[in-house]
Every structure is written in structure tokens, then in C-alpha cells.
Design an enzyme around this catalytic site. Structure first.
Site, PDB file in Angstrom:
ATOM      1  N   ASN A  87       0.822  -1.225   0.000  1.00  0.00           N
ATOM      2  CA  ASN A  87       0.000   0.000   0.000  1.00  0.00           C
ATOM      3  C   ASN A  87       0.849   1.267   0.000  1.00  0.00           C
ATOM      4  O   ASN A  87       0.320   2.370   0.122  1.00  0.00           O
ATOM      5  CB  ASN A  87      -0.985   0.002   1.179  1.00  0.00           C
ATOM      6  CG  ASN A  87      -0.268   0.108   2.519  1.00  0.00           C
ATOM      7  OD1 ASN A  87       0.961   0.197   2.570  1.00  0.00           O
ATOM      8  ND2 ASN A  87      -1.029   0.110   3.593  1.00  0.00           N
ATOM      9  N   PHE A 114       4.779  -9.920   4.569  1.00  0.00           N
ATOM     10  CA  PHE A 114       5.608  -8.930   5.258  1.00  0.00           C
ATOM     11  C   PHE A 114       4.800  -7.731   5.735  1.00  0.00           C
ATOM     12  O   PHE A 114       5.212  -7.042   6.664  1.00  0.00           O
ATOM     13  CB  PHE A 114       6.677  -8.364   4.298  1.00  0.00           C
ATOM     14  CG  PHE A 114       7.740  -9.338   3.904  1.00  0.00           C
ATOM     15  CD1 PHE A 114       8.740  -9.686   4.789  1.00  0.00           C
ATOM     16  CD2 PHE A 114       7.755  -9.891   2.625  1.00  0.00           C
ATOM     17  CE1 PHE A 114       9.740 -10.573   4.420  1.00  0.00           C
ATOM     18  CE2 PHE A 114       8.747 -10.780   2.250  1.00  0.00           C
ATOM     19  CZ  PHE A 114       9.744 -11.125   3.145  1.00  0.00           C
ATOM     20  N   SER A 131       9.408 -12.189  14.722  1.00  0.00           N
ATOM     21  CA  SER A 131      10.552 -11.430  15.235  1.00  0.00           C
ATOM     22  C   SER A 131      11.094 -12.070  16.493  1.00  0.00           C
ATOM     23  O   SER A 131      10.339 -12.670  17.281  1.00  0.00           O
ATOM     24  CB  SER A 131      10.068 -10.013  15.546  1.00  0.00           C
ATOM     25  OG  SER A 131      11.012  -9.324  16.325  1.00  0.00           O
ATOM     26  N   THR A 162      11.693 -10.555  18.895  1.00  0.00           N
ATOM     27  CA  THR A 162      11.074  -9.794  19.986  1.00  0.00           C
ATOM     28  C   THR A 162      10.155 -10.694  20.824  1.00  0.00           C
ATOM     29  O   THR A 162       9.917 -10.400  22.000  1.00  0.00           O
ATOM     30  CB  THR A 162      10.310  -8.571  19.413  1.00  0.00           C
ATOM     31  OG1 THR A 162       9.973  -7.691  20.466  1.00  0.00           O
ATOM     32  CG2 THR A 162       9.064  -8.951  18.667  1.00  0.00           C
ATOM     33  N   TYR A 185       3.494  -3.559  19.258  1.00  0.00           N
ATOM     34  CA  TYR A 185       4.101  -4.137  18.053  1.00  0.00           C
ATOM     35  C   TYR A 185       4.527  -5.583  18.323  1.00  0.00           C
ATOM     36  O   TYR A 185       4.180  -6.508  17.571  1.00  0.00           O
ATOM     37  CB  TYR A 185       5.313  -3.309  17.599  1.00  0.00           C
ATOM     38  CG  TYR A 185       6.244  -4.099  16.707  1.00  0.00           C
ATOM     39  CD1 TYR A 185       5.912  -4.330  15.374  1.00  0.00           C
ATOM     40  CD2 TYR A 185       7.414  -4.669  17.208  1.00  0.00           C
ATOM     41  CE1 TYR A 185       6.734  -5.103  14.571  1.00  0.00           C
ATOM     42  CE2 TYR A 185       8.245  -5.433  16.412  1.00  0.00           C
ATOM     43  CZ  TYR A 185       7.901  -5.653  15.100  1.00  0.00           C
ATOM     44  OH  TYR A 185       8.707  -6.428  14.320  1.00  0.00           O
ATOM     45  N   LYS A 225       3.125  -9.547  16.850  1.00  0.00           N
ATOM     46  CA  LYS A 225       3.873 -10.693  16.309  1.00  0.00           C
ATOM     47  C   LYS A 225       3.497 -11.978  17.052  1.00  0.00           C
ATOM     48  O   LYS A 225       3.303 -13.039  16.459  1.00  0.00           O
ATOM     49  CB  LYS A 225       5.389 -10.434  16.392  1.00  0.00           C
ATOM     50  CG  LYS A 225       5.869  -9.319  15.470  1.00  0.00           C
ATOM     51  CD  LYS A 225       5.647  -9.658  13.997  1.00  0.00           C
ATOM     52  CE  LYS A 225       5.910  -8.517  13.069  1.00  0.00           C
ATOM     53  NZ  LYS A 225       5.451  -8.737  11.693  1.00  0.00           N
ATOM     54  N   LEU A 271      19.572   1.159  14.379  1.00  0.00           N
ATOM     55  CA  LEU A 271      20.981   1.540  14.514  1.00  0.00           C
ATOM     56  C   LEU A 271      21.678   1.823  13.179  1.00  0.00           C
ATOM     57  O   LEU A 271      22.291   2.876  13.000  1.00  0.00           O
ATOM     58  CB  LEU A 271      21.713   0.420  15.271  1.00  0.00           C
ATOM     59  CG  LEU A 271      23.212   0.620  15.462  1.00  0.00           C
ATOM     60  CD1 LEU A 271      23.497   1.840  16.326  1.00  0.00           C
ATOM     61  CD2 LEU A 271      23.847  -0.631  16.076  1.00  0.00           C
ATOM     62  N   ARG A 308      23.350  -7.601  19.779  1.00  0.00           N
ATOM     63  CA  ARG A 308      22.306  -8.080  18.876  1.00  0.00           C
ATOM     64  C   ARG A 308      22.917  -9.030  17.847  1.00  0.00           C
ATOM     65  O   ARG A 308      24.128  -9.045  17.633  1.00  0.00           O
ATOM     66  CB  ARG A 308      21.675  -6.910  18.096  1.00  0.00           C
ATOM     67  CG  ARG A 308      20.919  -5.898  18.934  1.00  0.00           C
ATOM     68  CD  ARG A 308      19.580  -6.467  19.409  1.00  0.00           C
ATOM     69  NE  ARG A 308      18.822  -5.495  20.180  1.00  0.00           N
ATOM     70  CZ  ARG A 308      19.008  -5.257  21.488  1.00  0.00           C
ATOM     71  NH1 ARG A 308      19.923  -5.928  22.172  1.00  0.00           N
ATOM     72  NH2 ARG A 308      18.256  -4.363  22.109  1.00  0.00           N
ATOM     73  N   ARG A 336      17.897   3.268  26.172  1.00  0.00           N
ATOM     74  CA  ARG A 336      16.610   3.496  25.514  1.00  0.00           C
ATOM     75  C   ARG A 336      15.575   2.580  26.173  1.00  0.00           C
ATOM     76  O   ARG A 336      15.796   1.362  26.260  1.00  0.00           O
ATOM     77  CB  ARG A 336      16.749   3.164  24.018  1.00  0.00           C
ATOM     78  CG  ARG A 336      15.510   3.434  23.202  1.00  0.00           C
ATOM     79  CD  ARG A 336      15.779   3.275  21.709  1.00  0.00           C
ATOM     80  NE  ARG A 336      15.965   1.887  21.305  1.00  0.00           N
ATOM     81  CZ  ARG A 336      16.106   1.489  20.039  1.00  0.00           C
ATOM     82  NH1 ARG A 336      16.111   2.393  19.069  1.00  0.00           N
ATOM     83  NH2 ARG A 336      16.249   0.214  19.746  1.00  0.00           N
TER      84      ARG A 336
END
Ligand code: UFG
Length: 353
Positions: A34, A82, A126, A128, A151, A155, A202, A233, A297
Site C-alpha cells: 500500500n 511482510f 521477530s 522480539t 508491536y 507478532k 541503529l 544483537r 533506551r
């Protein structure tokens, strides 16, 4: 006969690289996007690499009528999904926007897949979902922890929606790929990441700082319990990640069972600290990067990297590209943004939208 694969969000960062990998593996690709966080000119970049222009439908995966038209026109054999919102901070501020977009699009897709007898689904999940894992490297048996953001929760819930649908007997074979941190760009510099506004992640922040767009990088936190005090990471080259999707699809197409659900880590298996990334970027590109240390953060986990053995055993996939290569490609792409006039194209596309 070439198999047709529907790639939702196929003009985004990971999507566009996956389209290239699919075309190179002999699949025919149909893209739905989109353009909410991507640009139609990415199609030119894809064609410049593979010589093939994928068919493109501009529209929203939440729009059932639109998606129905796509499914009725195309003889789709697999879907790689995705299309989703992905900014952690924005999801905290606008949870309903995230839940609506990320959940409804998956539900519409699953319903249409069932209606049109499309059996294969690769879903973008993810790392996450693991939060801060107790054991590192983290493998797929680690517990799923309460999500840190809406978010992250989308997932987790999307994985559950697919799992429950399969358990209820829906004839779909689905794999959720749990990505670690994708970085880099196609080595041709024809496609790459196109963050709109100030980057959250990053590596785009590093490349924009190196290009003089941002005055300096802030490294968030230097007092973590890691060897150099910065977060760790698992940074994976986006082309390695793209190839994992092709392997995932190949795997699903090989399975005789009418229905299955599984999930697999897609990472390199190696952890690198934020400071290491900065220093490696400087080294491989011969650039001095202005940076300072800033407070932690909120919401960042201290360290996470993958155990990637399941992907190797199951899919025959493992990451092949190094951190050096990814950071070199990321910088070539940042330079191409200027040289190829992509920044101007972005401005034009935004003005027209
Ligand atoms: N970082 C900085 N400075 C910056 C940007 C990031 O120091 O300007 C640090 C972060 O604090 C973190 C590391 O770099 O320690 C990586 O941050 P990214 O934002 O690049 O990536 P994340 O690990 O936060 O994000 C990833 C995925 C998301 C996912 C999230 C879950 O990109 O999709 O993990 O926390 F939701």
C-alpha cells in the site's frame, strides 16, 4: 511451470530483497503493497538487479475486496506476508492502529488462502517474542515472554492465530520466521532500506550520520552487563534473510502433510555489540563516525542472539555474509541514495501520495 508467490509488503526493506531472491530462484512474484512505508520506484531497483518487473498491485491487505481481486486474478501457490507496521515506539502511542493493521491483514489473508486453496504461508515474525531470554544463544524452545510493546504483541498474536488455525484443521502449511536484526542492502546498491524521517534503527542512523544528514549517533546505554557495556544483537545481512524466505518456501512446498505450523529463528548465531558495529563500520568504510554515549533506551533488551541450528537442519539455510559485508553494503546504499537521486525520488513520491 513457474510457481507464483504473493509477497505482501514486497516493496519494503526485507520484502524487496526477498522478491529479488525469489526471482533469482525461479519463482514468479506478485507484489501487494500500500506504499504506506515504501515507494513504487523500488520496482525499478528490483528490475535493475534481476531484469524482471514483478506484477504490482497497489492496495491494502486489510481491504478484503481488493485482496479478493488479487487472489481471483493470480494463481497464487504461496504467500510471504511482510506487510505490517513495525515501529515499536509508535505502537506504544497508537496501539489500535497496530493491532488493527497487523492482525486484520493476517486474518483476511488466511481466510482468502482458505477460500482459494492456497496452501503455503511464510510469516514475518521477530525475535522480539523472546523478550530478554534467560539463556543465550536463544533457541526456539525458549518461553515466549509477555511482549514489551503492542508491536511485539502483534507478532506473538499473529503466530498464535496461525497456530490455532492449523490446529483447527485449516489446510495450510505455515512457517513463522523469527528474524533477528536485519541490516545491509543488496550489494548492487539498487535496493536497500528507505527509512522515512529520523531512523529508529541503529544501522540507518549510522549511515545517515556518516553521510552528514545527522550530526552524531547516540549509543543508548554503556552500562549494560556486556563486555563493552553496550547492547548485543544478532545482525543479519538482509540478503541472507531474503534467502531464508526462499528456503522456507521450498521447504513448505516439499511437505506432503496438508497442514503444518512451525517457527524458526533466522539469525547468524553471533552477537555483536553496538560499539562493535560502530567500530566495524568505521574500519570497513574508512570513515570516522561522530558518536556519544546516551542514556539507555526504554524497552531495549540487554542482549539477544540466535541459536540458528533449526534453520540449518530444517531448511538447509545458514547466514553466509559477514558483519563487514553488511556494513559495507549499507554504506554503498546510503551513497547511492544521493548519487542515483533516490532521495529526490522519495520526496517526489511522498509529495504525490
Ligand atoms: N541503538 C543506538 N542508537 C540508535 C539506534 C539504536 O544505540 O540510534 C541501539 C539500540 O539501543 C539497541 C541496538 O542499537 O541496543 C539495536 O537497535 P535497533 O533499533 O536497530 O534494533 P532493535 O534490536 O531495537 O529492534 C529489533 C527489531 C524490531 C523489534 C525489536 C524488539 O528491529 O523489529 O528488535 O525490541 F521489534
Amino acid at each position: 511451470m513457474q510457481k507464483t508467490i504473493l509477497v505482501t509488503g514486497g516493496l519494503g526493506f526485507i520484502g524487496s530483497h526477498t522478491v529479488v531472491a525469489l526471482q533469482e530462484a525461479g519463482y514468479e512474484v506478485v507484489i501487494v503493497d500500500n506504499l504506506s512505508n515504501s515507494f513504487a520506484f523500488v520496482l525499478d531497483g528490483i528490475r535493475a538487479i534481476t531484469g524482471i518487473l514483478p506484477r504490482f498491485y497497489e492496495g491494502d491487505c486489510n481491504d478484503r475486496d481488493f485482496m479478493q481481486q488479487v487472489f481471483s486474478k493470480e494463481k497464487v501457490e504461496g504467500v510471504i506476508h511482510f506487510a505490517a507496521y513495525k515501529a515499536v515506539g509508535e505502537s506504544v502511542a497508537h496501539p489500535l492502529k497496530y493491532y488493527h493493521n497487523n492482525l486484520v491483514s493476517l486474518i483476511v489473508l488466511l481466510e482468502l488462502m482458505q477460500q482459494y486453496g492456497v496452501a503455503n504461508l511464510v510469516f514475518s515474525s521477530s525475535c522480539t517474542v523472546y523478550g530478554q531470554p534467560e539463556h543465550l544463544p536463544v533457541d526456539e524452545s525458549a518461553p515466549i515472554l509477555p511482549a514489551q510493546s503492542p508491536y511485539g504483541n502483534t507478532k506473538q498474536v499473529c503466530e498464535e492465530i496461525i497456530r490455532d488455525s492449523v490446529q483447527a484443521g485449516m489446510p495450510v502449511k505455515a512457517l513463522a520466521l523469527r528474524y533477528f536484526n536485519p541490516i545491509g542492502a543488496h550489494p548492487s546498491a539498487h535496493i536497500g532500506e528507505l527509512p522515512i524521517g529520523v531512523p529508529n534503527n541503529l544501522v540507518p542512523y549510522i549511515t545517515q550520520t556518516a553521510a552528514g544528514i545527522r550530526p552524531e549517533l547516540s549509543i543508548f546505554g554503556k552500562d549494560y552487563n556486556t563486555p563493552d557495556g553496550t547492547c548485543i544483537r544478532d545482525f543479519i545481512h538482509v540478503m541472507d534473510l531474503a534467502e531464508a524466505h526462499v528456503k522456507a518456501l521450498d521447504y513448505l512446498l516439499r511437505q506432503d502433510a496438508p497442514s503444518l505450523y512451525d517457527y524458526v529463528n533466522i539469525g547468524t548465531g553471533k552477537g555483536h555489540s553496538v560499539l562493535e558495529v560502530v567500530q566495524t563500520f568505521e574500519q570497513v568504510n574508512g570513515i570516522k563516525l561522530p558518536y556519544k554515549f546516551a542514556p539507555r533506551r526504554p524497552g531495549d533488551v540487554e542482549q539477544i542472539y540466535a541459536k540458528a541450528d533449526k534453520a540449518k537442519q530444517m531448511l538447509g539455510w545458514q547466514a553466509r555474509r559477514s558483519l563487514d559485508e553488511a556494513l559495507r553494503d549499507a554504506w554503498q546504499w546510503q551513497k547511492a541514495l544521493k548519487e542515483k537521486g533516490i532521495l529526490e525520488k522519495m520526496q517526489k513520491a511522498e509529495a504525490n501520495s
